[in-house]
Structure formats: structure tokens, C-alpha cells
Motif scaffolding. Structure first.
Motif, short mmCIF file in Angstrom:
data_model
loop_
_atom_site.label_atom_id
_atom_site.label_comp_id
_atom_site.label_asym_id
_atom_site.label_seq_id
_atom_site.Cartn_x
_atom_site.Cartn_y
_atom_site.Cartn_z
N ALA A 93 0.76 -1.30 0.20
CA ALA A 93 -0.10 -0.32 -0.27
C ALA A 93 1.27 1.46 0.09
O ALA A 93 2.13 1.21 0.07
N LEU A 94 0.23 2.20 -0.28
CA LEU A 94 1.11 3.24 -0.26
C LEU A 94 0.74 4.68 0.48
O LEU A 94 -0.84 4.95 0.38
N MET A 95 1.62 5.22 1.14
CA MET A 95 1.19 5.98 2.30
C MET A 95 1.48 7.63 1.45
O MET A 95 2.95 7.75 1.41
N VAL A 96 0.19 8.34 0.96
CA VAL A 96 1.13 9.93 0.56
C VAL A 96 1.22 11.01 1.46
O VAL A 96 0.02 10.98 1.80
N LEU A 97 2.09 11.37 1.53
CA LEU A 97 2.53 12.34 2.04
C LEU A 97 3.09 13.86 0.92
O LEU A 97 3.41 14.03 0.81
N GLN A 98 2.20 14.83 1.99
CA GLN A 98 2.83 16.73 0.91
C GLN A 98 3.62 17.48 2.03
O GLN A 98 3.01 17.08 2.81
N SER A 99 4.92 17.73 1.77
CA SER A 99 5.32 18.80 2.47
C SER A 99 4.63 20.12 2.68
O SER A 99 5.05 21.18 3.06
N GLY A 100 4.50 20.08 1.06
CA GLY A 100 4.13 21.78 0.88
C GLY A 100 5.31 22.74 0.59
O GLY A 100 5.54 23.85 1.18
N ASP A 101 6.50 21.61 0.17
CA ASP A 101 7.69 21.82 -0.57
C ASP A 101 8.55 23.29 1.33
O ASP A 101 9.20 23.42 1.10
N ASP A 102 7.79 22.91 2.30
CA ASP A 102 8.60 23.12 4.01
C ASP A 102 9.27 21.98 4.75
O ASP A 102 8.27 21.02 5.21
N PRO A 103 10.30 22.26 4.83
CA PRO A 103 11.08 21.35 5.46
C PRO A 103 10.72 20.78 6.86
O PRO A 103 11.08 19.52 6.82
N LEU A 104 10.06 21.57 7.68
CA LEU A 104 9.80 21.46 9.07
C LEU A 104 8.56 19.84 8.78
O LEU A 104 8.41 18.94 9.02
#
Lengths: 328, 328
Positions: A93-104
Motif C-alpha cells: 500500500a502507499l501512504m502519500v504525504l505532502q510537504s508543501g515544500d516545507d522542510p519542517l
DNA sequence: AATAATACCGCAAACGTTTGCGAAATTGTT
DNA sequence: AACAATTTCGCAAACGTTTGCGGTATTATT
């Protein structure tokens, strides 16, 4: 919640839990008769193995993490689509996460991946990522990390990329062949390795193959930025505009259409692109294809190789091809 | 793999596992002194709680499933992006699954969701889904299911949708205001409730507000299809074309550009859209906005309401607005 | 008929947590 | 000084699986 467990089944059938477990896995130790009884009851009771329990016991989550600056992006969505498809086919399965181009946020996402004990991670880093320790931490835990697209400028990582240098070369060469002399070349964020590679290659190949050409360079953070830059420089009669990415292309196209310039008669256009945007226009925009889909497949196979035990660090690139529209 | 567990920490500190567990959660039963000792060692040892163990123990996966025909889609990617963002903010992870518009794959994905004991499911169904039992099975397990966009034509489900009827009405009204008389209206797959709703509304409003207009209907499965239909009917001098979706719009635009028609002088264009594609052109295409982003937020809040115990079945819609480009 | 082999199954520990309950140690109260 | 209250902690069970090992039946072999 689903209540039927191995234990419940075992109680009803008055056999042990282990027998139920083995029966459902078609283990040779179990007789066909009991297998049948177990399977039938399990079906009747809508038994669904509890993935969490299995993961805990086997310490194999069969879950991949994927971290990306944003999903809404012509390149990433096809990449993700491709990786998801392959994962699913291979029972991950794939867990998709966005960083919003934010290192934090990237750090938070990495933590989530660690806590979920992902079997592997696909990552496209944010523009400002400088600390790779969290990624190394994963590697230390024997969790493969495959970087794609926006990769660290740093050795010792598995990376899959589009052929940045080659594709910028191809675009520059195409412009040279068409004898374009006044070129507006718009690039993205210079902090990205990708940008620097494309910039250098474009510059170099133009110098070599098209020495009499003059290039005006623009650097755009986003589409709007690209539109502004294009508008500005369009005044000074450029022959052609080169766009490093789809995002930039969309901005450039808006500026061009707004000024009612005819493509390719008034101005030539070429881009490095996934291919979707270029085909929206007529004439279609000539582009050097960098397929997110292909890259996804490559990333996945690289992941599988790592999981199969390959400890060999590789940096892979997909070759790109020039797709002729009528825009040059 | 990460080896540090509560047990390991407890052994080193010569205290019990439960004390370590409670110390890390800042439980009042534990003295500040031991809390400090525990937290420090945990940090030093890079302790990461094992989500699988927690989920097993607490039977709360804090994981949402999301099933969608395909990720690579202007509407879905923004929807997913929005849901992912909200989930992350609320400490949930998102498992993204594609059905490829295949009911069988949909079933597989549902199984995966069940086995992973997802806390909730967001689903946009495939064109050919007719059996809703697997969804009901989830609901029986007290797992909220929020349908979005492509929803079952069936009561008793939580659904969030764009305002199909209202947006088709708005588009038809806009065409009426501009006095367009020969209209080409292109719709999607008729098996979809969404399509039927939009079709009916468009037809009705046009009949009411624009009685002298004649509508030519087209039904397109995909973008290419839409291009073909548009090319064909463009010959018979239509005033304007209405596109039910972005996918159709892209096809129609290709046909229009190919025939060198001027927008809006030669032909008017209006679409129901997320807004991205319309803004790629100049003049920008006038569209009725159906924001995937907004819908995602709505879906998420609906999910949270369900998790909070609301057993009230609701069908929510986001209102849409007309965004004027210059294409009419 | 005795022995060996095989087929079938159960015990119990382990994976890493959480949590109710009870116990010991400390402090406060009269 | 005796008792009560409070603070601080540990025991043990539970969540749902997997799996090595050992133990009966059953069948095959001589």
C-alpha cells in the motif's frame, strides 16, 4: 469494527488458533478436511486478517511512504499514479504525504513514516532541504529510500531522475537546428539541483551548437512569475522561448497568447514537459518528454531491488525523447 | 529496523515498561524525575513508537483510505491534496488507492482498507460499480464512508458533491444571457449520476431561459472523443460549446484551435471545471467552478463529524460560482 | 505384531504497546 | 504515634497474529 479473529474461529470450531492460522494459509500440516471447515467458517464470518497484528508479528508493514512537495502537479500526479499501481500489484500500500515544500513538514512526514515502519520510502525533497540525517536514519533502519525528481545534491543515495542534462541539451539542440538566435530561456528555482543541471547544459550546448545565439535568462518561482518574465522580454523581439518545466510553460503560454503572437511564426516555443500541457495547444508545443509514469516505474523497480537485498547505490535516469509539435 | 522499544528503555533504566510508557505520555502518575530520565534516554536512543503495536492495542489505525478511479486528474489531484493536508493536520495518514475505473480493482482496494482497519474511507466509485455491499460492510464495522464526486445513485450514504444541477443551470443561464442559439453541449459517461444530473439540468434551464436555442448533444468517454465530436459539429456553425468537465474541455479546445476559430468571436466556450485548464488559455475560458479543494475540505469535515459520532446521513454539496473569462 | 514413518494438530512465546488495578513508599493529619 | 491520604510505580492481561517445537494418532514397513 470487524470482530472475527482467528481466536473466535478456533473457539467455534474447537481447534487451536494455530491450526486456524495454518489452515487459512494452506499449510501442508493441516488436513484438507479441517482446511475446508476453517475456510468456510472464515468466509461465512467475513474474516479479514488484521494487518496491524500481522505487521507487528512479522515486522513487515508492506507499506510504502511517498513524500512529495505537492500532489497537484503534472509531473508528480503521474509519478504517484504509476508508483501506486506498481505497489498495488505487488501487494504494497502507499501512504502519500505532502510537504508543501516545507522542510519542517517534511520532517513530520518522515517521522510518520518511521512510526509506521514503512517498508520503503519514495521522496522528492523540498527546495530548502539541507539536512539529510532523517533520511539516513531510515537507511540505517534498513529502510530503502529512493529519491526522485528533486534529489539531494549528495552522493550515497539512491536516485531516479529524468535526464536533466540530456533533455536540456536536446532542447538547446532543437533550437539550434531551427536557427533560433534570440532565445528567452526560463528556469525554475536555482536552489534545485535539477535547475542547475538544466541551466548549465542548456548554456553549454547552445554555446557549442548555436554560438551566434544570444540567450536571455529568466528564473521563475512559479507560473505567474514565468508569465511576467515572458511578457517583459517578449517586447524585445525574441525568436523562441525555452521553458524548463510545465509550470513555467503555462505562464509563458499565457503571456504569448495575451500578446496575440502566432506560434511558430511570431515565436517558437519548446519546453521540458510531461507532455500533457503541450498537447493542449494547437499547434502542439514541441517538448522534450520527461515521463512521470516512466520515472515511477523506474523508481519502483529500484525500490524492489533494494528490498531484494541490493545494497548497491545507484543513480538512474530515464532517457528523454524529443516530441515534435508544431511550435518551433 | 528501529530496535528501541519501551522494553529496552525500561531494562536500561531498570523500571517497568508501563512506567516508561506513561512517562512518555506525561502521565500524572509518574514523577518529574523519572519522566526526565525516560524522555532523555528515549531521545538519545531515537525511540519511535511502533504504530502497528499501538493500532493493535488501541484498535485505532489513524489511517484513512481513499479510493479513486485515477489520481492523474485535475479534479482528483486537488481533492486528494486537500484531504491529505487536512488528514495530516489531524494526525491521520492517507492511503491512496486507484481503481482504474475497474470494479474488480475497487473490490481489492476495499479489502485492503478493511484489512488495514482504516478509520474511514473516502471513495469515488468506478463507472460500473453496482454492488455496494462492500461499502456497507465497512459501515457495519462502524467505519465511516464518505463518497465524493462519483457517488452511488442510492440513498443511505454520506455523499459530498459539487452542485451538479446548480452548476449546469448556471452554465446554461450564462449561455442564455449571451444569447447563444446554436449550442453544442458535450457530456461525459451517461452511466454516471453526475452526468445525468448535469444533462437534465442543462436541458431544462436552456428550455426555460433560452427557448429558441437548439442544442446538439454529444457524449464523450474521454478527451479524444470530445475532440472528435467537437470537430464534427463545428462544421455546422455552432455559436457556443458547453463542456461538462475539464477532460472534455481539453478535447474541445484542441478541435477549436485546430480550426483556427477565434474565441469568443467565432465561437463561445463555457465549461464546468476546476479552473486550472480554463486559465491556460487567453482569453480565459469562462467556467463554473467546482473546486476539488473545497470539496476535499467538505469531505474531510464530514468524515470528522462521522468519527465524532454523528450517525446522521448527509448529502452535502458545495455551491459553485461562475468565473468569467473572456470566452463567451 | 512390533517398529518406523508420516500426517495432523496444539502449546506457548513473541511482536510492542496500553491500561485497570493493586502495592509500596512517602507525606499529611490528628 | 497511629492512621489516612497521596504519590509513585509495577503486574499482568490484552490486542491478533505467526511459528518452532513437541506430541498424539494414523498409516506404512518389515
Amino acid at each position: 469494527m470487524n470482530n472475527t479473529t482467528l481466536k473466535r474461529i478456533s473457539q467455534i470450531l474447537e481447534i487451536s488458533i494455530s491450526t486456524v492460522s495454518r489452515a487459512l494459509k494452506n499449510h501442508p500440516d493441516i488436513s484438507d478436511k479441517t482446511k475446508l471447515r476453517v475456510v468456510e467458517l472464515a468466509n461465512a464470518m467475513d474474516y479479514e486478517p488484521n494487518a496491524n497484528a500481522i505487521n507487528l508479528r512479522t515486522s513487515n508493514s508492506r507499506l510504502f511512504g511517498l513524500i512529495v512537495p505537492g500532489i497537484s502537479n503534472f509531473f508528480y500526479d503521474s509519478f504517484i499514479s504509476s508508483v501506486e499501481e506498481e505497489s498495488r500489484k505487488n501487494n504494497y500500500a502507499l501512504m502519500v504525504l505532502q510537504s508543501g515544500d516545507d522542510p519542517l513538514m517534511e520532517l513530520n512526514n518522515l517521522k510518520l513514516c518511521r512510526q509506521n515502519r514503512v517498508s520503503g520510502l519514495f521522496a522528492s525533497i523540498s527546495t530548502q532541504t539541507t539536512n539529510y540525517d532523517p533520511f539516513l536514519k531510515l537507511k540505517d533502519m534498513k529502510t530503502p529510500v529512493i529519491f526522485f525528481d528533486k534529489v539531494p545534491d549528495h552522493n550515497g543515495f539512491n536516485k531516479v531522475c529524468v535526464a536533466d542534462t540530456a533533455s536540456a541539451n536536446m532542447a538547446a539542440a532543437a533550437l539550434a537546428r531551427k536557427d533560433k538566435k534570440k532565445i528567452l530561456a526560463i528556469f525554475g528555482d536555482e536552489r534545485l539541483l535539477m535547475t542547475r543541471k538544466r541551466l548549465e547544459a542548456f548554456k553549454e550546448t547552445t554555446a557549442k551548437r548555436n554560438p551566434s545565439a544570444t540567450i536571455t535568462y529568466g528564473f521563475a518561482i512559479n507560473s505567474q512569475d514565468a508569465e511576467g518574465i515572458t511578457s517583459t522580454y517578449l517586447a524585445q523581439k525574441v525568436d523562441a522561448v525555452f521553458c524548463m518545466s510545465d509550470e513555467i510553460l503555462t505562464g509563458a503560454m499565457r503571456a504569448i497568447q495575451k500578446q496575440h503572437l502566432r506560434i511558430p511564426d511570431d515565436i517558437g516555443v519548446i519546453a521540458i514537459s510531461n507532455g500533457f500541457i503541450p498537447r493542449l495547444f494547437y499547434p502542439e508545443i514541441t517538448f522534450v518528454e520527461t515521463s512521470g509514469h516512466k520515472l515511477g516505474k523506474l523508481a519502483f523497480s529500484s525500490m524492489m531491488a533494494c528490498l531484494a537485498g541490493s545494497t548497491f547505490i545507484q543513480e538512474l535516469t530515464i532517457e528523454s525523447i524529443l516530441v515534435e509539435g508544431g511550435s518551433l
